[in-house]
Every structure is written in structure tokens, then in C-alpha cells.
Design an enzyme around this catalytic site. Structure first.
Site, PDB file in Angstrom:
ATOM      1  N   GLU A  74      -3.712   2.705  22.148  1.00 55.50           N
ATOM      2  CA  GLU A  74      -4.091   2.848  23.403  1.00 55.50           C
ATOM      3  C   GLU A  74      -5.401   3.949  23.711  1.00 55.50           C
ATOM      4  O   GLU A  74      -5.875   3.871  24.622  1.00 55.50           O
ATOM      5  CB  GLU A  74      -2.937   3.644  24.118  1.00 55.50           C
ATOM      6  CG  GLU A  74      -1.644   2.690  24.136  1.00 55.50           C
ATOM      7  CD  GLU A  74      -0.618   2.733  22.876  1.00 55.50           C
ATOM      8  OE1 GLU A  74       0.379   2.549  23.130  1.00 55.50           O
ATOM      9  OE2 GLU A  74      -1.370   3.180  21.761  1.00 55.50           O
ATOM     10  N   CYS A  90       0.921   8.545  23.488  1.00 55.12           N
ATOM     11  CA  CYS A  90       0.110   7.629  24.306  1.00 55.12           C
ATOM     12  C   CYS A  90       0.399   7.392  25.489  1.00 55.12           C
ATOM     13  O   CYS A  90      -0.358   7.147  26.597  1.00 55.12           O
ATOM     14  CB  CYS A  90      -0.105   6.193  23.361  1.00 55.12           C
ATOM     15  SG  CYS A  90      -0.638   6.537  21.937  1.00 55.12           S
ATOM     16  N   ASP A 125       4.697  -9.316 -19.765  1.00 52.69           N
ATOM     17  CA  ASP A 125       3.158  -9.183 -19.080  1.00 52.69           C
ATOM     18  C   ASP A 125       2.170  -8.100 -18.951  1.00 52.69           C
ATOM     19  O   ASP A 125       1.157  -8.054 -18.966  1.00 52.69           O
ATOM     20  CB  ASP A 125       3.319  -9.775 -17.589  1.00 52.69           C
ATOM     21  CG  ASP A 125       4.023 -11.148 -17.469  1.00 52.69           C
ATOM     22  OD1 ASP A 125       4.253 -11.613 -18.324  1.00 52.69           O
ATOM     23  OD2 ASP A 125       4.286 -11.429 -16.162  1.00 52.69           O
ATOM     24  N   LEU A 165       0.240  -4.206 -11.229  1.00 57.74           N
ATOM     25  CA  LEU A 165       0.606  -4.519  -9.982  1.00 57.74           C
ATOM     26  C   LEU A 165      -0.249  -3.854  -8.961  1.00 57.74           C
ATOM     27  O   LEU A 165       0.401  -2.988  -7.910  1.00 57.74           O
ATOM     28  CB  LEU A 165       2.115  -4.068 -10.033  1.00 57.74           C
ATOM     29  CG  LEU A 165       2.986  -4.665 -10.899  1.00 57.74           C
ATOM     30  CD1 LEU A 165       4.466  -3.895 -11.019  1.00 57.74           C
ATOM     31  CD2 LEU A 165       3.203  -6.179 -10.619  1.00 57.74           C
ATOM     32  N   GLU A 183       8.346  -9.323  -7.129  1.00 56.44           N
ATOM     33  CA  GLU A 183       7.364 -10.120  -7.843  1.00 56.44           C
ATOM     34  C   GLU A 183       8.079 -10.703  -9.106  1.00 56.44           C
ATOM     35  O   GLU A 183       7.442 -11.551  -9.682  1.00 56.44           O
ATOM     36  CB  GLU A 183       5.889  -9.693  -8.297  1.00 56.44           C
ATOM     37  CG  GLU A 183       5.223  -9.710  -6.754  1.00 56.44           C
ATOM     38  CD  GLU A 183       3.983  -9.401  -7.256  1.00 56.44           C
ATOM     39  OE1 GLU A 183       3.287  -9.913  -8.382  1.00 56.44           O
ATOM     40  OE2 GLU A 183       2.979  -9.272  -6.213  1.00 56.44           O
ATOM     41  N   GLY A 223      11.525 -10.358 -12.370  1.00 53.26           N
ATOM     42  CA  GLY A 223      11.807 -11.651 -12.817  1.00 53.26           C
ATOM     43  C   GLY A 223      12.613 -12.581 -11.941  1.00 53.26           C
ATOM     44  O   GLY A 223      13.397 -11.988 -10.818  1.00 53.26           O
TER      45      GLY A 223
END
Length: 327
Positions: free
Chosen positions: A53, A85, A201, A205, A259, A261
């Protein structure tokens, strides 16, 4: 579409420009209209910065007295990082305000509307409310249910595997899909994986492929198996290691992207702790390996990026034209 809906849709379009930059605040857009002409418009651009606003009034080409304001979320009525606002709209001489959704934050929660109406401003609530619910689903879930909004995302091969034998990583997603995943990370305040994903892995991230803050890394590690030299522990970013996935409910984090497992996702799904699910299916086949999570959902193909197909797991209704949610 009626003119009022067009103005509110414009406010939503503006609100989305703040994606990845305003959390834990909501996405908000504002359009000020008089005699069917836009006088000013704005959106919340950065956490801690002026609200929608404020920017709309500041950008107005002429006086907004007697104009109508279209705001995607109830104007705030309290002093936080910025002044209320609702007070600004009152002081500016706005005659009526169209609001898509009321703000569930207890600091606002109807107080903004009450302040406006007490000043003689007519408030219309609910215009395109369904779209507002989708755009601010993270914010609404956190304040209504007192828990994070949880999104699952995983990639799988055409024959249903997420990794090779013994969890050996296999590159499945295309570059375009990877960029979109990084955008999803930027849209969440936390990102969660099981410790086996870290062991297999060693991911960072982060949001390195897009603009946006890195989410807090969350690793579920019941047996304390996380390697001391894992990237998430040594790269200087924030990481929290938990004994169980249930602990995420108490972290005070508004939204979490899960993400991996597969077992971590299955446990959270069984506990009813999932709000949104995305599967990226590659045309590649592996033949054998770690199967994708077993989740009892119906899949709907939503988008195609290069050779990848993006599916959304249908858990609950959402507006037909907002399934991507990944702008």
C-alpha cells in the site's frame, strides 16, 4: 472478467514479484483505481521494506482521494518494521478497499478492516479469495495451523527410481528443472533431507542458480551418522540436525521444502505432514536402484521442461490456473 476482478488480478501479479524476497511476510500487491484508471500500484518488494500500500500511494500519478484500493491481503494495523498501512489508506482519502483475504496473523486478524470501517471506508472482502489462498499458502498455513507449510519434491527415472543401487547418485533432472528447483528453494525458508541423502550425495542445498536467500538446511539424523566434513556443516550456512522429522513442527520455520530421501518423505506423509507434492519424471531409465517414495496420491501432469515432466500430487483443491506456483 469484471473490472474489479481485473484490478485484483493485477494486484496478485504484482504480489508475485516479491517471491523469495519477503518471507516470512506474505506476498502482497496493491492497485489504486479511480474512474477506471490506475493511479498507482505497488507490491511488498523486500522483507523489512515498505508494504504494498505504501508503494502504491507513493507511485500514484495524482491524488488518491476518493479512489478505490485493491489489496491482496488485509492492510496491517500495527507498528512493526513499518507503520500501519490501514492508517496510510485512511490519511490518503481512499473511499473503499477491496481485499482478497483477511490476515490470519493475530497482530492483524480483522483489526485492519475494523480501522478502515471505523474511518468510514467501505471494505469488500473475498474478491478472488481462492487465488489469494494459493499465493500465500505458506503464510496462511503457518499462522492458522501453527506449523510449517511442507512441500515435497523429488526427481525419478521413467521406471520409477530416484537413485542407483546403494543410493549412487544419478543425474535425472534437466538443467531447466534444476533451475526451477533452486527457485523453489528460494521460496521456502527451510529445506529438509534425511541423513542418507547427505551421506550419498553431499549436497549443498543452496539457491546458487537463482537470486534468493538460501533456506535453512535441516537434516534428520536419528543415529548421529552425518559426516563431519559434509558441505552442510562446513560451508558457513545455517544447518540444523534433528533426531526426528517431527521436530520440524517446533522450529518456527514458516515453510519447508523436503527433497529426500524416500523414507523421510514416506514417514512425513504417513503423519499427514505434507501440503504439496511435486515429482519430476525424467525420460531416462535406470533399470534398478532406490525406488521412488510410495505416496498415495493421484498425479497430474502440470508442466514440461525440456525432456522432464512435472507432476503435482493432488492432495486438495487449488485454483485451476495456479497449479505451477513456481513463478
Amino acid at each position: 472478467m469484471l473490472n474489479k476482478e481485473i484490478w485484483m488480478q493485477r494486484a496478485f501479479d504484482l504480489a508475485l514479484l516479491g517471491t523469495g524476497r519477503v518471507a516470512p511476510n506474505p506476498l502482497v500487491g496493491c492497485v489504486i483505481v479511480k474512474n477506471d484508471c490506475i493511479l498507482g500500484e505497488g507490491y511488498h518488494q523486500q522483507y523489512g521494506g515498505p508494504h504494498a500500500e505504501v508503494n502504491a500511494v507513493a507511485n500514484a500519478t495524482s491524488s488518491v482521494e476518493g479512489a478505490s484500493a485493491f489489496v491482496t491481503l488485509e492492510p496491517c494495523s500495527h507498528f512493526g518494521k513499518t507503520p500501519p498501512c490501514a492508517d496510510l489508506l485512511i490519511q490518503s482519502g481512499i473511499k473503499e478497499v477491496y481485499i482478497a483475504n483477511l490476515d490470519p496473523n493475530p497482530l492483524v486478524a480483522g483489526k485492519g478492516v475494523s480501522a478502515l470501517e471505523a474511518a468510514g471506508i467501505t471494505c469488500h472482502i473475498g474478491l478472488l479469495a481462492e487465488k489469494g489462498e494459493w499465493i500465500n499458502r505458506h503464510f496462511f498455513t503457518f499462522h492458522r495451523l501453527k506449523r510449517p507449510y511442507i512441500t515435497f519434491k523429488y526427481a525419478c527415472s521413467a521406471d520409477g527410481f530416484i537413485a542407483g543401487l546403494a543410493g549412487v547418485p544419478v543425474q535425472l533432472s534437466t538443467e531447466l528443472s534444476t533451475i526451477r528447483v533452486h527457485q523453489m528453494r528460494a521460496e521456502h525458508l527451510g529445506i529438509l533431507v534425511g541423513v542418507q541423502t547427505i551421506i550419498n550425495d553431499d549436497p549443498s542445498l543452496t539457491t546458487r542458480l537463482v537470486k534468493g536467500a538460501n533456506p535453512i538446511r535441516i537434516v534428520v539424523d536419528p543415529q548421529g551418522r552425518i559426516p563431519a566434513n559434509a558441505k552442510v556443516l562446513t560451508d558457513g550456512g545455517e544447518t540444523r540436525v534433528l533426531k526426528s522429522a517431527a521436530e520440524i513442527l517446533n522450529l518456527g520455520i514458516q515453510s519447508i521444502l523436503v527433497e529426500g530421501g524416500a523414507k523421510t518423505m514416506e514417514r512425513l506423509f504417513a503423519d499427514g505432514l505434507v501440503d504439496e507434492i511435486w515429482k519430476i519424471r525424467s525420460p531416462k531409465s535406470i533399470g534398478e536402484g532406490i525406488p521412488e517414495p510410495k505416496l498415495a496420491v493421484k498425479w497430474r501432469a502440470i508442466d514440461y521442461l525440456a525432456d522432464d515432466t512435472w507432476f503435482r500430487g493432488i492432495l486438495k483443491p487449488a485454483p485451476a490456473d495456479t497449479y505451477s506456483g513456481l513463478e
